[in-house]
Motif scaffolding. Structure first.
Motif, PDB file in Angstrom:
ATOM      1  N   VAL A 206       0.833  -1.201   0.000  1.00 31.96           N
ATOM      2  CA  VAL A 206       0.000   0.000   0.000  1.00 31.96           C
ATOM      3  C   VAL A 206       0.867   1.250   0.000  1.00 31.96           C
ATOM      4  CG1 VAL A 206      -1.617   1.364   1.381  1.00 31.96           C
ATOM      5  CG2 VAL A 206      -2.003  -1.086   1.079  1.00 31.96           C
ATOM      6  N   ILE A 207       1.868   1.275   0.842  1.00 29.00           N
ATOM      7  CA  ILE A 207       2.764   2.437   0.930  1.00 29.00           C
ATOM      8  C   ILE A 207       3.471   2.663  -0.401  1.00 29.00           C
ATOM      9  CG2 ILE A 207       4.870   3.306   2.020  1.00 29.00           C
ATOM     10  CD1 ILE A 207       3.904   1.912   4.598  1.00 29.00           C
TER      11      ILE A 207
ATOM     12  N   LEU B 113      -8.583   4.289  -0.075  1.00 30.38           N
ATOM     13  CA  LEU B 113      -8.042   2.933  -0.102  1.00 30.38           C
ATOM     14  C   LEU B 113      -9.160   1.956   0.239  1.00 30.38           C
ATOM     15  CD1 LEU B 113      -5.641   0.912  -0.172  1.00 30.38           C
ATOM     16  CD2 LEU B 113      -5.268   1.449   2.251  1.00 30.38           C
ATOM     17  N   VAL B 114      -9.358   0.938  -0.618  1.00 30.75           N
ATOM     18  CA  VAL B 114     -10.457  -0.013  -0.460  1.00 30.75           C
ATOM     19  C   VAL B 114      -9.888  -1.411  -0.258  1.00 30.75           C
ATOM     20  CG1 VAL B 114     -12.476  -1.045  -1.575  1.00 30.75           C
ATOM     21  CG2 VAL B 114     -11.992   1.392  -1.880  1.00 30.75           C
ATOM     22  N   SER B 115     -10.413  -2.123   0.724  1.00 29.23           N
ATOM     23  CA  SER B 115      -9.978  -3.501   0.954  1.00 29.23           C
ATOM     24  C   SER B 115     -10.670  -4.441  -0.021  1.00 29.23           C
ATOM     25  CB  SER B 115     -10.300  -3.938   2.382  1.00 29.23           C
ATOM     26  OG  SER B 115     -11.704  -4.051   2.568  1.00 29.23           O
TER      27      SER B 115
ATOM     28  N   LYS C 215      -5.138   2.791  10.967  1.00 31.77           N
ATOM     29  CA  LYS C 215      -4.159   3.391  11.870  1.00 31.77           C
ATOM     30  C   LYS C 215      -2.931   3.866  11.116  1.00 31.77           C
ATOM     31  CE  LYS C 215      -1.595   2.442  16.138  1.00 31.77           C
ATOM     32  NZ  LYS C 215      -1.297   1.428  17.180  1.00 31.77           N
ATOM     33  N   MET C 216      -2.448   3.054  10.166  1.00 29.16           N
ATOM     34  CA  MET C 216      -1.268   3.430   9.390  1.00 29.16           C
ATOM     35  C   MET C 216      -1.522   4.709   8.594  1.00 29.16           C
ATOM     36  SD  MET C 216       0.036   3.397   6.049  1.00 29.16           S
ATOM     37  CE  MET C 216      -0.816   2.115   5.122  1.00 29.16           C
TER      38      MET C 216
ATOM     39  N   ARG D 288      -8.292   8.204   2.960  1.00 23.40           N
ATOM     40  CA  ARG D 288      -9.317   7.511   3.731  1.00 23.40           C
ATOM     41  C   ARG D 288      -9.295   6.013   3.401  1.00 23.40           C
ATOM     42  NH1 ARG D 288      -8.969  11.700   5.759  1.00 23.40           N
ATOM     43  NH2 ARG D 288     -10.588  13.262   6.175  1.00 23.40           N
ATOM     44  N   PHE D 289      -9.618   5.205   4.405  1.00 31.92           N
ATOM     45  CA  PHE D 289      -9.675   3.758   4.232  1.00 31.92           C
ATOM     46  C   PHE D 289     -11.122   3.291   4.336  1.00 31.92           C
ATOM     47  CE2 PHE D 289      -9.654  -0.543   6.223  1.00 31.92           C
ATOM     48  CZ  PHE D 289      -9.102  -1.229   5.148  1.00 31.92           C
ATOM     49  N   PHE D 290     -11.545   2.488   3.360  1.00 32.02           N
ATOM     50  CA  PHE D 290     -12.897   1.919   3.370  1.00 32.02           C
ATOM     51  C   PHE D 290     -12.785   0.402   3.361  1.00 32.02           C
ATOM     52  CE2 PHE D 290     -16.710   0.246   1.229  1.00 32.02           C
ATOM     53  CZ  PHE D 290     -17.699   0.804   2.043  1.00 32.02           C
TER      54      PHE D 290
END
Length: 469
Positions: A77-78, A93-95, A108-109, A118-120
């Motif tokens: 991801v990074i 960012l989508v899982s 958290k990261m 944002r993480f979804f």
């Protein structure tokens, strides 16, 4: 106990997130997913030809076996975030199912290293496409609403629903826009299509919210706390929609005038067809529908309740057991089948004389033109037009056409039928759609007599008849 899934009709909640977020022009999606989750093959498996174009605002982390098996996906991801750099867009960012299986939660990261991203969590393994879209739209509101009190602009309407992967969306959206403006109102936003991310904060200032689909969108509409209408199917729903929208936007008189004009102009072809000789066919027509809830319920109400046709079944494809559906088709074939490619395959397997009309995904069908609506008054006219044209096409098969070479040997002498064979033929023909039973029976009889001649027999028996099926 093992559960068998028959021809899954909806994609996962991962694709729901992609279809929703990528429709926004100022968003860039990073998918924490293997490379196969963004290429053409992955798209084709989901919805074939019409749902998702090439996505310029979509980048996968391209998870490999190494990340999935041991190291986790944070480094991947990074790396992608650093490669993308500044895009000028909101990055989400989508899982995916794969990253969820290894417990990758990047909240958290991102908060520590990339606070603007944002993480979804798509919950790909736990929800289907419609549940996922519902939650994705609600998440956008919770995450990006400005928190201001609504200042309602009278006469404005925002539409929720059109995203990638929605069947016939361009035509149906055009019809809803036409109805809204005909009532004297103004379309403020179409979300997420035709919108930017932060338009979600502006939608609460709309006078009325229209939800296009019954499968998803209601959750966001409730969060906006504005009056809500659903996109209509058929005559009664559309008339009620026009009247209610006029009342809610303060345009009651304009809406009433528009409705009168609609009956004089847009609906005129429907009245012509209803009064014409082909209207006598309508009560004999048997149809079935397997589609998303919006279309399944809409077709049943309009064609069955309003047009007087015989609805054999109307199934929400997200909850359809396709094994039982296949048995249902075998027992009684509709004259028209509104459905998906899997339903067309079942009909082909049964050698059914059913006219198939695409009404949902998955399916190799393009619906990008604006002239094929199912919703509203224009949709009512389009659907009846297609049915009447198909009926005339069916009548063509009744014509006694001479062929120089049919490919089938003609009987050398007259072939007789046993009483049991005639009864079996009648039973088989009864399963075919009413208007095509004559041609279907004639074809079955011709095949059976040709087979009898080939075998040197003078009589058709039930056993020989079954050999032709």
């Amino acid at each position: 106990m093992t559960k068998t899934v028959w021809d899954e009709s909806t994609a996962s909640a991962y694709w729901a997130a992609v279809n929703t977020f990528c429709a926004l022009r100022d968003v860039h999606v990073i998918a924490d997913a293997p490379v196969g989750c963004y290429n053409l093959v992955g798209v084709a498996v989901m919805d074939y030809t019409d749902a998702v174009p090439y996505l310029e605002n979509f980048t996968p982390t391209s998870l490999t076996e190494k990340e999935i098996a041991s190291s986790g996906s944070s480094d991947a991801v990074i790396d992608i975030i650093e490669k993308i750099g500044a895009t000028g867009k909101q990055v989400i960012l989508v899982s995916s199912a794969e990253s969820e299986m290894i417990g990758s939660d990047h909240e958290k990261m991102l908060r520590m290293k990339y606070p603007d991203i944002r993480f979804f969590a798509s919950n790909s393994l736990g929800e289907n496409e419609w549940q996922g879209r519902n939650r994705a739209l609600a998440w956008l509101h919770r995450t990006f609403d400005d928190g201001l009190q609504p200042k309602v602009e009278p006469g404005t309407v925002s539409i929720i629903g059109p995203t990638y992967g929605c069947f016939n969306s361009p035509s149906d959206l055009a019809e809803i826009k036409r109805l809204v403006t005909g009532c004297g109102a103004t379309v403020r936003h179409v979300y997420p299509f035709e919108s930017s991310l932060h338009d979600i904060a502006d939608m609460k200032h709309s006078d009325v919210i229209v939800v296009m689909y019954r499968e998803f969108g209601q959750q966001l509409a409730e969060l906006l706390k504005r009056p809500v209408l659903h996109a209509p199917f058929g005559l009664a729903e559309t008339s009620e929609f026009i009247t209610r929208l006029g009342d809610l936007t303060g345009n009651a008189q304009t809406a009433a005038t528009f409705l009168v004009e609609e009956k004089r102009t847009t609906l005129q072809p429907l009245w012509d067809l209803w009064r014409g000789p082909q209207s006598e066919w309508f009560p004999t027509i048997r149809f079935g529908a397997v589609a998303d809830r919006t279309y399944a319920e809409g077709l049943s109400k309009f064609l069955g309740e309003e047009m007087g046709m015989q609805c054999l079944f109307s199934h929400d494809s997200a909850n359809t057991h396709n094994g039982r559906l296949r048995t249902e088709l075998q027992a009684c074939q509709p004259q028209f089948m509104f459905g998906r490619i899997v339903d067309k395959i079942y009909l082909a397997e049964l050698d059914a004389k059913t006219r198939f009309i695409p009404a949902g995904f998955p399916g190799p069908i393009v619906r990008r033109a604006l002239g094929t609506p199912f919703m509203g008054h224009s949709g009512a006219v389009y659907l009846i037009q297609e049915i009447v044209n198909a009926l005339y096409d069916t009548l063509f098969n009744f014509l006694p056409i001479s062929r120089s070479s049919s490919g089938e040997p003609l009987p050398a002498k007259k072939i007789t039928w046993t009483k049991e064979a005639n009864a079996a033929l009648e039973e088989i023909v009864q399963k075919a759609p009413f208007i095509s039973q004559i041609s279907f029976g004639r074809e079955m009889k011709k095949k059976a007599e040709a087979l009898a001649a080939q075998q040197g027999k003078e009589t058709v028996t039930p056993d020989l008849l079954r050999m032709t099926q």
